[in-house]
Design an enzyme around this catalytic site. Structure first.
Site, PDB file in Angstrom:
ATOM      1  N   GLY A 104      -6.445 -73.243   6.755  1.00  0.00           N
ATOM      2  CA  GLY A 104      -7.881 -73.082   6.962  1.00  0.00           C
ATOM      3  C   GLY A 104      -8.546 -74.361   7.460  1.00  0.00           C
ATOM      4  N   ALA A 148      -7.389 -73.428   2.858  1.00  0.00           N
ATOM      5  CA  ALA A 148      -8.181 -72.659   1.898  1.00  0.00           C
ATOM      6  C   ALA A 148      -7.735 -73.089   0.502  1.00  0.00           C
ATOM      7  CB  ALA A 148      -7.918 -71.173   2.103  1.00  0.00           C
ATOM      8  N   GLU A 185      -8.025 -74.294  11.068  1.00  0.00           N
ATOM      9  CA  GLU A 185      -8.845 -73.192  11.594  1.00  0.00           C
ATOM     10  C   GLU A 185     -10.317 -73.600  11.678  1.00  0.00           C
ATOM     11  OE1 GLU A 185      -7.150 -70.427   8.672  1.00  0.00           O
ATOM     12  OE2 GLU A 185      -6.660 -69.139  10.369  1.00  0.00           O
ATOM     13  N   GLU A 220       0.555 -71.320   6.575  1.00  0.00           N
ATOM     14  CA  GLU A 220       0.324 -70.151   5.709  1.00  0.00           C
ATOM     15  C   GLU A 220       1.586 -69.330   5.494  1.00  0.00           C
ATOM     16  OE1 GLU A 220      -1.711 -71.229   8.055  1.00  0.00           O
ATOM     17  OE2 GLU A 220      -3.812 -70.938   7.490  1.00  0.00           O
TER      18      GLU A 220
HETATM   19  C1  3H9 Z   1      -4.980 -71.008   4.030  1.00  0.00           C
HETATM   20  O1  3H9 Z   1      -5.520 -71.985   4.451  1.00  0.00           O
HETATM   21  C2  3H9 Z   1      -5.411 -69.596   4.376  1.00  0.00           C
HETATM   22  C3  3H9 Z   1      -6.331 -69.532   5.555  1.00  0.00           C
HETATM   23  O2  3H9 Z   1      -5.614 -69.396   6.750  1.00  0.00           O
HETATM   24  C4  3H9 Z   1      -7.179 -68.287   5.474  1.00  0.00           C
HETATM   25  C5  3H9 Z   1      -8.281 -68.275   4.501  1.00  0.00           C
HETATM   26  C6  3H9 Z   1      -9.143 -67.082   4.617  1.00  0.00           C
HETATM   27  N1  3H9 Z   1      -5.418 -75.239  -2.477  1.00  0.00           N
HETATM   28  O3  3H9 Z   1       1.077 -81.271  -2.650  1.00  0.00           O
HETATM   29  P1  3H9 Z   1       0.387 -82.283  -3.472  1.00  0.00           P
HETATM   30  C7  3H9 Z   1      -3.224 -79.209  -4.886  1.00  0.00           C
HETATM   31  S1  3H9 Z   1      -3.679 -71.097   2.960  1.00  0.00           S
HETATM   32  C8  3H9 Z   1      -5.486 -75.596  -3.769  1.00  0.00           C
HETATM   33  O4  3H9 Z   1       1.053 -82.750  -4.696  1.00  0.00           O
HETATM   34  P2  3H9 Z   1       0.725 -84.237  -1.379  1.00  0.00           P
HETATM   35  C9  3H9 Z   1      -1.806 -79.210  -5.434  1.00  0.00           C
HETATM   36  O5  3H9 Z   1      -1.555 -78.038  -6.192  1.00  0.00           O
HETATM   37  C10 3H9 Z   1      -3.483 -72.827   2.675  1.00  0.00           C
HETATM   38  N2  3H9 Z   1      -4.820 -76.674  -4.267  1.00  0.00           N
HETATM   39  O6  3H9 Z   1      -0.044 -83.561  -2.606  1.00  0.00           O
HETATM   40  C11 3H9 Z   1      -1.826 -80.469  -6.273  1.00  0.00           C
HETATM   41  O7  3H9 Z   1      -2.513 -80.160  -7.467  1.00  0.00           O
HETATM   42  P3  3H9 Z   1      -2.096 -80.867  -8.845  1.00  0.00           P
HETATM   43  C12 3H9 Z   1      -2.815 -73.519   3.800  1.00  0.00           C
HETATM   44  C13 3H9 Z   1      -4.085 -77.387  -3.420  1.00  0.00           C
HETATM   45  O8  3H9 Z   1      -0.054 -85.450  -1.034  1.00  0.00           O
HETATM   46  C14 3H9 Z   1      -2.714 -81.415  -5.478  1.00  0.00           C
HETATM   47  O9  3H9 Z   1      -3.496 -80.571  -4.621  1.00  0.00           O
HETATM   48  N3  3H9 Z   1      -2.553 -74.903   3.458  1.00  0.00           N
HETATM   49  C15 3H9 Z   1      -3.974 -77.060  -2.072  1.00  0.00           C
HETATM   50  O10 3H9 Z   1       2.163 -84.368  -1.652  1.00  0.00           O
HETATM   51  C16 3H9 Z   1      -1.959 -82.395  -4.634  1.00  0.00           C
HETATM   52  O11 3H9 Z   1      -1.032 -81.682  -3.824  1.00  0.00           O
HETATM   53  C17 3H9 Z   1      -1.416 -75.272   2.844  1.00  0.00           C
HETATM   54  O12 3H9 Z   1      -0.539 -74.494   2.614  1.00  0.00           O
HETATM   55  C18 3H9 Z   1      -4.688 -75.931  -1.588  1.00  0.00           C
HETATM   56  N4  3H9 Z   1      -4.654 -75.564  -0.298  1.00  0.00           N
HETATM   57  O13 3H9 Z   1       0.621 -83.203  -0.201  1.00  0.00           O
HETATM   58  C19 3H9 Z   1      -1.300 -76.741   2.508  1.00  0.00           C
HETATM   59  N5  3H9 Z   1      -3.147 -77.947  -1.472  1.00  0.00           N
HETATM   60  O14 3H9 Z   1      -2.341 -82.326  -8.653  1.00  0.00           O
HETATM   61  C20 3H9 Z   1      -0.861 -76.896   1.083  1.00  0.00           C
HETATM   62  C21 3H9 Z   1      -2.769 -78.812  -2.429  1.00  0.00           C
HETATM   63  O15 3H9 Z   1      -2.972 -80.219  -9.849  1.00  0.00           O
HETATM   64  N6  3H9 Z   1      -0.818 -78.270   0.650  1.00  0.00           N
HETATM   65  N7  3H9 Z   1      -3.330 -78.482  -3.607  1.00  0.00           N
HETATM   66  O16 3H9 Z   1      -0.639 -80.539  -9.022  1.00  0.00           O
HETATM   67  C22 3H9 Z   1       0.122 -79.137   1.026  1.00  0.00           C
HETATM   68  O17 3H9 Z   1       0.980 -78.869   1.833  1.00  0.00           O
HETATM   69  C23 3H9 Z   1       0.109 -80.490   0.370  1.00  0.00           C
HETATM   70  O18 3H9 Z   1      -0.648 -80.396  -0.805  1.00  0.00           O
HETATM   71  C24 3H9 Z   1      -0.477 -81.633   1.242  1.00  0.00           C
HETATM   72  C25 3H9 Z   1      -0.601 -82.928   0.367  1.00  0.00           C
HETATM   73  C26 3H9 Z   1       0.463 -81.904   2.411  1.00  0.00           C
HETATM   74  C27 3H9 Z   1      -1.843 -81.308   1.744  1.00  0.00           C
END
Ligand code: 3H9
Length: 686
Positions: free
Chosen positions: A102, A63, A105, A125
């Site tokens: 998400g 999400a 999901e 999450e």
């Molecule tokens: C969820 O899904 C809830 C659901 O169950 C229910 C819903 C109803 N959203 O980490 P990076 C941005 S909760 C918005 O440096 P990498 C991040 O801030 C979510 N922004 O890259 C950064 O921005 P900036 C569950 C996001 O290659 C840029 O993307 N998912 C999100 O080292 C690059 O990120 C997670 O918890 C997001 N979801 O790693 C996964 N994700 O360039 C969270 C990233 O402006 N994300 N950004 O600083 C990660 O673990 C890592 O970003 C990922 C890539 C492994 C994907």
């Protein structure tokens, strides 16, 4: 179609592509066209199956976290998944990069999931203080069983595509062109002709759950949660998946999600998520980086060895320098042993170990560092020794090589001045054990060149560290604030608290351990040596050290330790010693409450953070939080000291600091101007 979602028809297979850089998060501008595309495809006779794929470097990573805490815009993710599950034609998620939260999901809403072999899948999450709120807690257990799902959801750790297939939530793993193979897979499913059973209706595995065993596992996980609400909610939701009909379990999951997402703990953890990414950003992102292919590390003791391992773990060759063959042999043997332990625990393969060990080259000759691009010294913490080392480095290092000191306290400007190239000098303050701890303070000295700093910040990321750039001052951000946090420790004891009472106030707050237990673990002799070097004393700690009580390693310190045990036991002799010292000083002992312990330790911690901000030693309050959570065990559910100050209330902190300042007269309690301004505005200035 929108620019975030497009649909193509590949010989009868509809390919829906999500394109929302950088990580294809399910923002409103993705959800809306995605829902509309799927609704249109439901009745489209030209599409016999649907493949959901993503453009760019990854499948949907979750999400959109930036939308949490704002009013929900429909359609929500759950509606998209519900729609997917009613489609009368096979649906296939084609996963590359990461399918997280998400994103996974959404994929679980499809009939089938196929993945690139390098893909990672998980429900992280919990790391944001949440539980999967798009049906993950009710669908994943239906595919992999309740116990396996609980483990994945509570750890938040992603698994590989092969492991996901073995667990049962990926149907096929491919090498090469994923989309082409996903389309072929979809065609095969169409040819097979179904029935295509949505995950919600696959109940066999859940029905076989041993509820008593599940509850025992959940209780064990709850025990480790240390005050965090999210892991408990995850367990409750997965249990609901076992005991309740699908729709009821889904509704209960939603309620739990809504409660968590509006709570302080999740707010704190989301703050940390963005804080860590913000800390990594430096001005001048377009600067040309310096070439870094070989690392030199001086000193093969605990710190040097750990630093060397951190680089080898990131795939970088390391030249390790020691003063004698014997010390070098010992250092390399310790490194080998550490890797062997990882192999025996199953966290490293033997092949990976050989590869890492093969990256080390040992030497006792400074000339062997001449081909290194970055050289870090981890020698004795003494300015004269450091200057001597940097003098030698200046003579042999190649032009443009970055020279770093791992000092915890010393003046990096003075160290840089002992070379003819201060622009190439900076601090890299690792935390012990350096191969494990994620934090790295990168110390920007007065003359450090911006490209050297940017190069090291990139390098830190390459080896998996969370880096924070800090300025020069005694102890930098972390250790300087640690001194402030500990300044009252002995006074609290003298005034009537026991070490256990102080430590308990800390663990109740959410710290992994309190300061006295921590002191025993680290070794009381370390602080004693440092104090002596600086002409300082500590009334009780010095006496313990004079008696040879150095903590766990000698079986006695602030606590007693039965032979071989790490379990602290209150020591009546230590308590008697404290009482005697109090009497000597004419201090009347009294009961000290847990609140007082927090006010006299953590409020000065925040106050020192405010001074650090004022002086520009840290660029942002959130950088300080990143340091404290990753390097010192500040509870993640409270977001770091500066975020927690907001939860606690700036005005209250100022008022209590003034109280203790009046009581003790000690400068540590004098509210910093930046803290006073925070109390007025509710925001830290940066
Ligand atoms: C969820 O899904 C809830 C659901 O169950 C229910 C819903 C109803 N959203 O980490 P990076 C941005 S909760 C918005 O440096 P990498 C991040 O801030 C979510 N922004 O890259 C950064 O921005 P900036 C569950 C996001 O290659 C840029 O993307 N998912 C999100 O080292 C690059 O990120 C997670 O918890 C997001 N979801 O790693 C996964 N994700 O360039 C969270 C990233 O402006 N994300 N950004 O600083 C990660 O673990 C890592 O970003 C990922 C890539 C492994 C994907």
């Amino acid at each position: 179609m929108s620019s975030s979602v497009s649909v193509a028809n590949e010989n009868g297979i509809a390919v829906v592509t999500i394109d929302n850089p950088p990580v294809n998060a399910l923002s409103f501008h993705v959800r809306k066209p995605l829902y509309e595309a799927l609704a249109a495809l439901r009745d489209d006779p030209a599409a016999s199956a649907i493949v959901i794929a993503c453009a760019g470097r990854t499948f949907v990573a979750g999400a959109d976290i930036t939308e949490f805490g704002k009013p929900l815009q429909h359609p929500e993710l759950r509606a998209i998944i519900a729609l997917l599950e009613t489609l009368p034609k096979p649906t296939v998620a084609a996963i590359h990069g990461t399918a997280l939260g998400g994103g996974l999901e959404l994929a679980l809403g499809c009939h089938f999931r196929v993945a690139d072999r390098s893909a990672k899948l998980g429900l992280p999450e919990v790391k944001l203080g949440l539980l999967p709120g798009g049906g993950g807690t009710v669908r994943l257990p239906r595919l992999v069983g309740a116990a396996k799902a609980l483990g994945m959801i509570v750890s938040g750790a992603p698994v590989s595509a092969d492991d996901a297939k073995a667990a049962g939530f990926v149907d096929a793993v491919f090498d090469g062109d994923l989309l082409a193979q996903a389309i072929r897979f979809a065609n095969e499913m169409v040819a097979q002709g179904g029935p295509f059973v949505p995950v919600r209706d696959r109940n066999d595995r859940l029905a076989a759950t041993d509820l008593a065993a599940f509850d025992a596992l959940a209780a064990e996980l709850a025990r480790k949660a240390r005050g965090l609400e999210a892991p408990l909610a995850c367990a409750e939701a997965v249990r609901n998946a076992i005991t309740l009909p699908f729709d009821e379990a889904l509704a209960a999951e939603r309620q739990l999600f809504l409660k968590l997402v509006s709570g302080d703990q999740s707010r704190a953890q989301r703050h940390l998520f963005f804080a860590e990414r913000e800390a990594a950003k430096l001005p001048g992102k377009d600067l040309q980086r310096r070439r870094i292919e070989r690392i030199g590390v001086i000193g093969a003791g605990t710190m040097g060895g750990g630093i060397a391992m951190a680089f080898a773990n990131g795939g970088l060759p390391v030249t390790l320098l020691e003063t004698s063959e014997e010390a070098l042999r010992r250092g390399l043997a310790t490194i080998d042993k550490n890797y062997a332990v990882s192999v025996s625990r199953g966290s490293l393969t033997d092949e990976a170990k050989q590869k890492r060990v093969g990256l080390f080259k040992g030497s006792t000759d400074y000339a062997d560092l001449a081909d290194c691009d970055l050289i870090i010294e981890a020698v004795f913490e003494d300015m004269a020794v450091k200057k001597e080392v940097f003098g030698k480095l200046d003579a042999i290092a190649r032009p443009g090589a970055i020279l770093a000191t791992n000092t915890s306290y010393l003046d990096v400007d003075a160290i840089a001045a002992s070379t003819s190239r201060p622009g190439d000098v900076l601090g890299m303050h690792f935390f012990s054990p350096a191969n494990v701890m994620k934090l790295l303070e990168i110390v920007r000295a007065e003359k450090t060149a911006p490209d050297a700093l940017a190069t090291v910040a990139d390098l830190a990321r390459r080896i998996g560290k969370v880096a924070v750039v800090v300025g020069v001052c005694r102890g930098f951000v972390g250790n300087r604030m640690l001194s402030a946090r500990g300044a009252e420790n002995e006074f609290l004891l003298l005034e009537g608290a026991t070490p256990h009472e102080v430590d308990k106030a800390f663990t109740d707050f959410g710290w992994p351990m309190g300061p006295f237990q921590m002191g025993d673990l680290a070794g009381l002799d370390i602080g004693w040596r440092n104090r002596k070097a600086r002409g300082l004393t500590a009334l009780i700690a010095d006496t313990l050290c004079e008696q040879g009580h150095f903590g766990q390693k000698t079986g006695r310190g602030w606590y007693r330790y039965e032979s071989g045990s790490r379990e602290p036991v209150a020591d009546p002799e230590v308590e008697a010693l404290i009482r005697a010292k109090a009497e000597e000083l004419g201090i009347t002992q009294r009961d000290i409450s847990a609140d007082e312990v927090i006010e006299r330790t953590l409020y000065p911690l925040v106050n020192e953070g405010a001074k650090i901000l004022e002086e520009g030693i840290a660029a942002r309050a959130s950088d300080i939080d990143v340091v404290w959570v990753n390097g010192y065990g500040f509870p993640i559910g409270k977001g770091g000291p500066m975020f927690w100050a907001g939860l606690e209330g700036g005005a209250k902190i100022v008022e209590r600091l003034e109280h203790w300042h009046g009581w003790t007269g000690r400068a540590i309690f004098e509210p910093a101007p930046a803290l006073r301004r925070f109390a007025e505005t509710g925001a830290w200035e940066s």
